[in-house]
Design an enzyme around this catalytic site. Structure first.
Site, mmCIF file in Angstrom:
data_model
loop_
_atom_site.group_PDB
_atom_site.id
_atom_site.type_symbol
_atom_site.label_atom_id
_atom_site.label_comp_id
_atom_site.label_asym_id
_atom_site.label_seq_id
_atom_site.Cartn_x
_atom_site.Cartn_y
_atom_site.Cartn_z
ATOM 1 N N ASP A 11 -1.754 6.501 6.467
ATOM 2 C CA ASP A 11 -2.836 5.727 5.869
ATOM 3 C C ASP A 11 -3.191 4.672 6.914
ATOM 4 O O ASP A 11 -2.469 3.701 7.094
ATOM 5 C CB ASP A 11 -2.355 5.078 4.565
ATOM 6 C CG ASP A 11 -3.403 4.153 3.943
ATOM 7 O OD1 ASP A 11 -4.471 3.949 4.567
ATOM 8 O OD2 ASP A 11 -3.146 3.616 2.841
ATOM 9 N N LYS A 21 -12.818 -1.559 5.737
ATOM 10 C CA LYS A 21 -12.095 -2.560 6.525
ATOM 11 C C LYS A 21 -12.677 -2.628 7.941
ATOM 12 O O LYS A 21 -12.976 -3.686 8.438
ATOM 13 C CB LYS A 21 -10.601 -2.232 6.593
ATOM 14 C CG LYS A 21 -9.960 -1.840 5.264
ATOM 15 C CD LYS A 21 -9.740 -3.016 4.345
ATOM 16 C CE LYS A 21 -9.452 -2.629 2.901
ATOM 17 N NZ LYS A 21 -8.245 -1.864 2.654
ATOM 18 N N TRP A 34 0.819 -1.209 0.000
ATOM 19 C CA TRP A 34 0.000 0.000 0.000
ATOM 20 C C TRP A 34 0.850 1.254 0.000
ATOM 21 O O TRP A 34 0.570 2.201 -0.749
ATOM 22 C CB TRP A 34 -0.997 -0.003 1.157
ATOM 23 C CG TRP A 34 -2.113 -0.963 0.899
ATOM 24 C CD1 TRP A 34 -2.337 -2.149 1.527
ATOM 25 C CD2 TRP A 34 -3.118 -0.850 -0.118
ATOM 26 N NE1 TRP A 34 -3.429 -2.776 0.972
ATOM 27 C CE2 TRP A 34 -3.924 -2.004 -0.025
ATOM 28 C CE3 TRP A 34 -3.417 0.107 -1.088
ATOM 29 C CZ2 TRP A 34 -5.016 -2.215 -0.877
ATOM 30 C CZ3 TRP A 34 -4.503 -0.107 -1.936
ATOM 31 C CH2 TRP A 34 -5.276 -1.252 -1.818
HETATM 32 C C1 LIG Z 1 -7.816 -1.189 1.319
HETATM 33 C C2 LIG Z 1 -6.734 -0.186 1.476
HETATM 34 C C3 LIG Z 1 -6.628 0.926 0.633
HETATM 35 C C4 LIG Z 1 -7.467 1.071 -0.645
HETATM 36 O O1 LIG Z 1 -8.645 1.573 -0.503
HETATM 37 P P1 LIG Z 1 -9.638 1.709 -1.761
HETATM 38 O O2 LIG Z 1 -10.894 2.016 -1.054
HETATM 39 O O3 LIG Z 1 -9.664 0.430 -2.504
HETATM 40 O O4 LIG Z 1 -9.178 2.840 -2.578
HETATM 41 C C5 LIG Z 1 -5.633 1.839 0.878
HETATM 42 N N1 LIG Z 1 -4.761 1.681 1.883
HETATM 43 C C6 LIG Z 1 -4.817 0.606 2.699
HETATM 44 C C7 LIG Z 1 -3.819 0.460 3.789
HETATM 45 C C8 LIG Z 1 -5.804 -0.350 2.520
HETATM 46 O O5 LIG Z 1 -5.858 -1.434 3.310
#
Ligand SMILES: *Cc1c(COP(=O)(O)O)cnc(C)c1O
Length: 368
Positions: A175, A199, A101
């Site tokens: 993030d 998530k 990521w």
């Molecule tokens: C799932 C995830 C994303 C991506 O998110 P989208 O909604 O698919 O754009 C970004 N960063 C992390 C750490 C993730 O687990």
């Protein structure tokens, strides 16, 4: 009906109580005669849903008042562009790569601004978080990007770096998509945090950004208006139509979180303790096993996403189909790394983890 346990990495398991409430309120929310999907985002009904969700999010994570909480669309990947557009000021930006990521974020940011690779564990297969003391920080960076939970590689940052004490003037951008609301956040170390909801909060389609007020208002001219933090913030997340139904479900999840209790603790403290308990149980079993392995440095292991491999990969298909028969769903690892992955987000109970471990034992025994 008892539902199977769902170990998906995202979109992921929701608290059953939230799904039941949403189902009961589908046709008529609180006597309004409307389902939430049918409401104007500017009407008093939805505004109350939105205000309660924001308040509960702030309360749970103890977000200080100098931070804005923005509800928008675009997902985590959208933020990979939106953050540099809003916060880079066209200068340099530091990146720490600790998994897929952060690597994705690094590549995307380079479209909009100059990037500096401060540290990376890619050579070692992203099996650890590079220690902050080894980071090569740029002198002029406006921020440093860190993915505090790498969902695919299972690497989590357990202590946020203090950039100031490292002699850097840049802000920390995290993030925290895949461990948001699973643990407390030390906001004194953070300038901006973003998370996709799917998530640990609710349905896909909602992204939450927490950004300190003084960082807002410096977007590049090319920043799309719908993703300009200043415009969104000034309009209380109603600059354009926000993902209303996803905000409603997130609100229900936040209410559920506030009610959680564990060994005398409540709310986020309770959920953090439970998450630690679940992860410790699973790692302990994997570490003593002859069949399964986890490759992540023990000090950097994620409490949310636990990738593991069967030492004999030829058993993968039998493992997964047996798991499904035992009511254990979506354990297949990400296609880029293979193997298995158990995502044990807030809504996964300790019972679910016990059931998984029972199955791991049973499968291992049947193969020896
Ligand atoms: C799932 C995830 C994303 C991506 O998110 P989208 O909604 O698919 O754009 C970004 N960063 C992390 C750490 C993730 O687990």
């Amino acid at each position: 009906m008892t539902r199977p346990f769902n170990f998906s990495a995202g979109p992921a398991i929701m608290p059953e109580e939230v799904l039941r409430t949403a189902a009961a309120e589908m046709l008529d929310w609180h006597g309004s005669g409307m389902g939430v999907m049918e409401m104007s985002h500017r009407g008093s009904e939805f505004i109350s849903i939105y205000e309660n969700a924001e308040k509960d999010f702030r309360d749970l994570l103890s977000v200080p008042k100098e931070f804005k909480v923005l509800f928008l669309q675009g997902g985590g990947i959208g933020e990979n562009a939106i953050v540099p557009l809003n916060l880079s000021r066209g200068g340099e930006v530091d990146f720490v790569l600790s998994g897929s990521w952060s690597k994705k974020s690094y590549k995307e940011a380079a479209k909009y601004t100059k990037t500096n690779l401060a540290a990376s564990s890619e050579q070692e297969g992203f099996t650890y978080l590079p220690a902050a003391s080894t980071w090569q920080l740029s002198n002029s960076a406006s921020y440093l990007h860190l993915c505090t939970n790498e969902t695919i590689h299972g690497v989590e940052c357990h202590r946020l770096p203090d950039l100031k004490s490292m002699g850097s003037k840049s802000e920390l951008v995290i993030d925290f998509s895949s461990h948001v609301l699973s643990r407390k956040v030390d906001w004194t170390k953070v300038g901006c945090a973003f998370a996709g909801a799917q998530k640990n909060i609710g349905p896909a389609g909602l992204t939450i950004v927490v950004v300190r007020e003084d960082l807002i208002g410096q977007a590049l001219d090319i920043c799309p208006s719908a993703f300009n933090y200043k415009l969104i913030s000034d309009a209380d997340s109603m600059y354009n139509t926000p993902p209303t139904y996803a905000i409603y479900i997130a609100g229900l999840t936040l209410q559920w979180l506030k009610k959680q209790e564990e060994q005398g603790l409540k709310g986020l403290d309770a959920i953090e303790l439970r998450n630690k308990t679940k992860a410790d149980l699973l790692y302990k079993y994997l570490d003593q096993s002859e069949l399964y392995t986890n490759k992540v440095n023990p000090g950097d292991r994620s409490r949310m996403n636990i990738p593991f491999y069967l030492k004999d990969e030829a058993l993968n298909a039998a493992f997964l189909s047996g798991a499904k028969d035992h009511g254990l769903l979506q354990l297949k690892g990400h296609k880029s790394v293979g193997g298995m992955r158990a995502s044990i987000y807030n809504a996964m109970s300790i019972k679910g983890v016990h059931n998984l471990i029972e199955y791991l034992k049973e499968f291992e025994k049947s193969r020896s």
